[in-house]
Design an enzyme around this catalytic site. Structure first.
Site, PDB file in Angstrom:
ATOM      1  N   HIS A  74      14.611  33.482  70.625  1.00 26.40           N
ATOM      2  CA  HIS A  74      13.728  34.401  71.344  1.00 26.40           C
ATOM      3  C   HIS A  74      12.275  34.214  70.954  1.00 26.40           C
ATOM      4  CE1 HIS A  74      17.460  36.291  72.662  1.00 26.40           C
ATOM      5  NE2 HIS A  74      16.744  36.500  73.739  1.00 26.40           N
ATOM      6  N   GLU A  80      26.544  35.132  81.619  1.00 25.94           N
ATOM      7  CA  GLU A  80      26.174  34.522  80.339  1.00 25.94           C
ATOM      8  C   GLU A  80      27.388  34.205  79.488  1.00 25.94           C
ATOM      9  OE1 GLU A  80      22.234  36.385  78.780  1.00 25.94           O
ATOM     10  OE2 GLU A  80      23.554  38.039  79.307  1.00 25.94           O
TER      11      GLU A  80
HETATM   12  C1  PEP Z   1      19.903  33.824  78.732  1.00 30.89           C
HETATM   13  O1  PEP Z   1      20.759  34.065  77.880  1.00 30.89           O
HETATM   14  O2  PEP Z   1      19.828  32.725  79.347  1.00 30.89           O
HETATM   15  C2  PEP Z   1      18.905  34.837  79.072  1.00 30.89           C
HETATM   16  C3  PEP Z   1      18.085  34.653  80.067  1.00 30.89           C
HETATM   17  O3  PEP Z   1      18.840  35.948  78.276  1.00 30.89           O
HETATM   18  P1  PEP Z   1      18.176  35.908  76.804  1.00 30.89           P
HETATM   19  O4  PEP Z   1      17.536  34.558  76.610  1.00 30.89           O
HETATM   20  O5  PEP Z   1      17.200  37.004  76.729  1.00 30.89           O
HETATM   21  O6  PEP Z   1      19.365  36.121  75.929  1.00 30.89           O
HETATM   22 MG    MG Z   2      20.996  36.116  77.216  1.00 31.07          MG
END
Ligand code: PEP
Ligand code: MG
Length: 566
Positions: A189, A426
């Site tokens: 992140h 996901e």
């Molecule tokens: C992902 O998992 O691709 C997504 C867009 O969510 P995040 O990156 O915030 O987990």
């Molecule tokens: Mg995600």
């Protein structure tokens, strides 16, 4: 000049002077004892000791409830160390001799840790317990002195072992020239956040980065994935601004199929960057960033303001807001997120919203439904999606919460509307159940960062398996194809909001697979928008078929480069 390699996360390069972000156990050299006030330092130690007792007591209770008394007993041992006469006496003596509390704590633990380290068998593990207690005290005693990451000198390049999402959230994108970290992967992140704010960044550079001292000049080249220490002119010249023109209008393929190219954001500051880069609205608003780096959650009103601000920044477009996705690498201290052995397989995303964070979920849904209602007459619209859904049951439970919140608002006579609803794909569970999910919502949005992690069983945070965390593996591509087909069969539109969507080298493949929307870090919007009008959808679909027939990533990569050269 020395060049080190890592993983580039933003297609930008920056140059500046190194500022090290040190963890709380990394202490600078102690100051002149004459400048240290022993009474003040003693008071600081005592209040950290008291706070540590309170934390340990809470952790003991939680562990005892969840795992039983035997497991909880370790916290008694930790509490005993906190009051151990040798350690406490050592800290007090060091403070009296002119050391500040953090240095005194570090020194007083050194000998006891070494003694346990030299023992055999289980006693040696006690050294880890002592380190744990020492680090807890250090964290508590230095908290007020943590470096203010929002106030770094202009042109700094921040260098750190690793950055958490809340560290990154504090950065002032206009002030800093870039950052580089020893650990971390492309879809962590912290990396995603850097991309959204167009901060040049390279992560996972390795231990050699630790040798670069404060004040050295550094080029961070996010495009090449390198950091250059004491750069020469050639390296300095890499620091330039992208040339791709911004496209304000929506774009369509050569045959006229519109592909929405939207931006991912986490903070209100990023909304401006998204608008400047010509994004067709927001395809993913990561609302957890509203909850990070503060003492208590934002209330309904504050959230309502934030969602309204996002809608106002894109008055004629769609704004897709994702409900709270915490846990995993985004723990929130005030929510008592548990310490889990496998946090990415634990209580995160919708699991928390339907469980321990049920009240927060309700407040968030109220704010969202109110914002949707107050925005109904504008040209744009709000959409809401749920993260980390693994089963139809979870989606049904989330949808029924939406219904009950709508009924509650109606009962209170508060203006509201139920927004367009969607689900993130996901997890392998959601891919296999995509037909049933699509029957219940109007869109699916594929989160390839997590989907790749769970399909390939390779953590998005672990550079040792970063090679496996690649959405170009046929297994991931087939999961995407399955999702698109299931979504369209169920009359749902299908988007993608993982980092894969922002890779311009993959636009042709993603359009060929039938995606309707691509949402990405704002900085890559112009490059992807520039690609779309060049694509003939029938040809792209044929190329996608050929690529999807591949059995290895190597073959996929080869086919992608052949197709690109055509
Ligand atoms: C992902 O998992 O691709 C997504 C867009 O969510 P995040 O990156 O915030 O987990
Ligand atoms: Mg995600």
């Amino acid at each position: 000049m020395t060049e080190l390699s890592g993983t580039g996360v933003t297609p930008r390069a920056g140059i500046g002077r190194v500022v090290w972000y040190r963890g709380t156990t990394d202490l600078e050299d102690p100051p002149d004892p004459a400048t240290v006030d022993p009474d003040e330092e003693l008071a600081a130690f005592e209040s950290a000791q008291e706070a540590a007792h309170e934390e340990l007591e809470r952790e003991r209770e939680r562990t005892s409830e969840r795992l039983g008394e035997d497991e909880a007993e370790i916290f008694d041992a930790h509490r005993a160390f906190l009051d151990d006469p040798e350690i406490v006496g050592g800290i007090e003596a060091a403070i009296e001799n002119g050391l500040p509390a953090p240095h005194a704590i570090r020194r007083a633990f050194t000998d006891p840790i070494a003694r346990f380290e030299n023992l055999d068998g289980p006693m040696a593990e006690r050294a880890d317990d002592l380190r744990d207690v020492r680090d807890r005290l250090l964290r508590l005693v230095t908290d007020g002195d943590r470096m203010d990451l929002g106030d770094l000198p202009d042109g700094s390049v921040l260098v750190a072992e690793r950055l958490t999402p809340s560290d990154t959230a504090q950065l002032d994108a206009d002030a800093i020239a870039g950052f580089a970290t020893i650990f971390g992967g492309r879809t962590s992140h912290a990396a995603i956040f850097a991309r959204s704010l167009a901060i040049p960044a390279v992560v996972g550079v390795g231990e050699e980065l630790a040798q670069v001292g404060d004040g050295r000049e550094l080029v961070v080249d996010g495009e090449q994935g390198t950091v250059v220490i004491d750069p020469d002119d050639e390296a300095r010249n890499r620091v330039s601004v992208s040339e791709t023109p911004i496209v304000e209008d929506h774009v369509s393929t050569a045959g006229g199929r519109e592909i929405e190219v939207a931006a991912n954001v986490g903070t209100l500051a990023e909304l401006d960057v998204a608008a400047e880069q010509g994004a067709d609205g927001i395809g993913l608003f990561r609302t957890e960033f509203l909850f990070l780096d503060r003492e208590a959650p934002p209330d309904e009103e504050e959230q309502y303001e934030a969602y309204t601000a996002a809608l106002s920044a894109f008055p004629d477009e769609r704004v897709v807001v994702r409900t709270l996705d915490i846990g995993g690498d985004k723990p929130i201290p005030y929510l008592d997120t548990p310490d889990e052995a496998n946090p990415f397989l634990g209580e995160r995303g919708i699991r928390r919203s339907l469980g321990p964070d049920s009240d927060l979920f309700e407040a968030q849904l109220r704010a969202l439904l109110r914002a949707a209602g107050d925005h109904e007459d504008s040209g744009g619209s709000l959409a809401v999606m749920f993260p980390l859904v693994a089963s139809v049951e979870e989606l049904d439970a989330a949808l029924s919460r939406v219904e009950s919140v709508a009924a509650e608002l109606a009962g209170e006579g508060i203006n509201h509307a139920v927004p367009e609803l969607g689900v993130m794909i996901e997890t392998p569970g959601s891919v296999f159940m995509a037909e049933a999910l699509a029957e219940r919502v109007s869109f699916l949005s594929i989160g390839t960062n997590d989907l790749t992690q769970y399909v390939m069983a390779a953590s998005r945070e672990n550079e040792r398996v970063s090679d496996l965390h690649d959405p170009r593996y046929p297994a991931v591509l087939r999961a995407i194809r399955r999702t698109v087909q299931a979504g369209h069969d169920g009359d749902a539109w299908v988007g993608m909001c993982g980092e894969m969507a922002g890779d311009p080298a993959l636009t042709d493949l993603l359009v060929g697979l039938g995606l309707d929307e691509l949402s990405m870090s704002a900085i890559t919007v112009p490059d992807v928008k520039a690609n779309v009008p060049e694509i003939d959808t029938d040809d792209a679909a044929e190329r996608a078929d050929r690529i999807l027939a591949a059995q290895t990533r190597e073959e996929v990569v080869r086919l992608l480069s052949v197709e690109e050269a055509e």
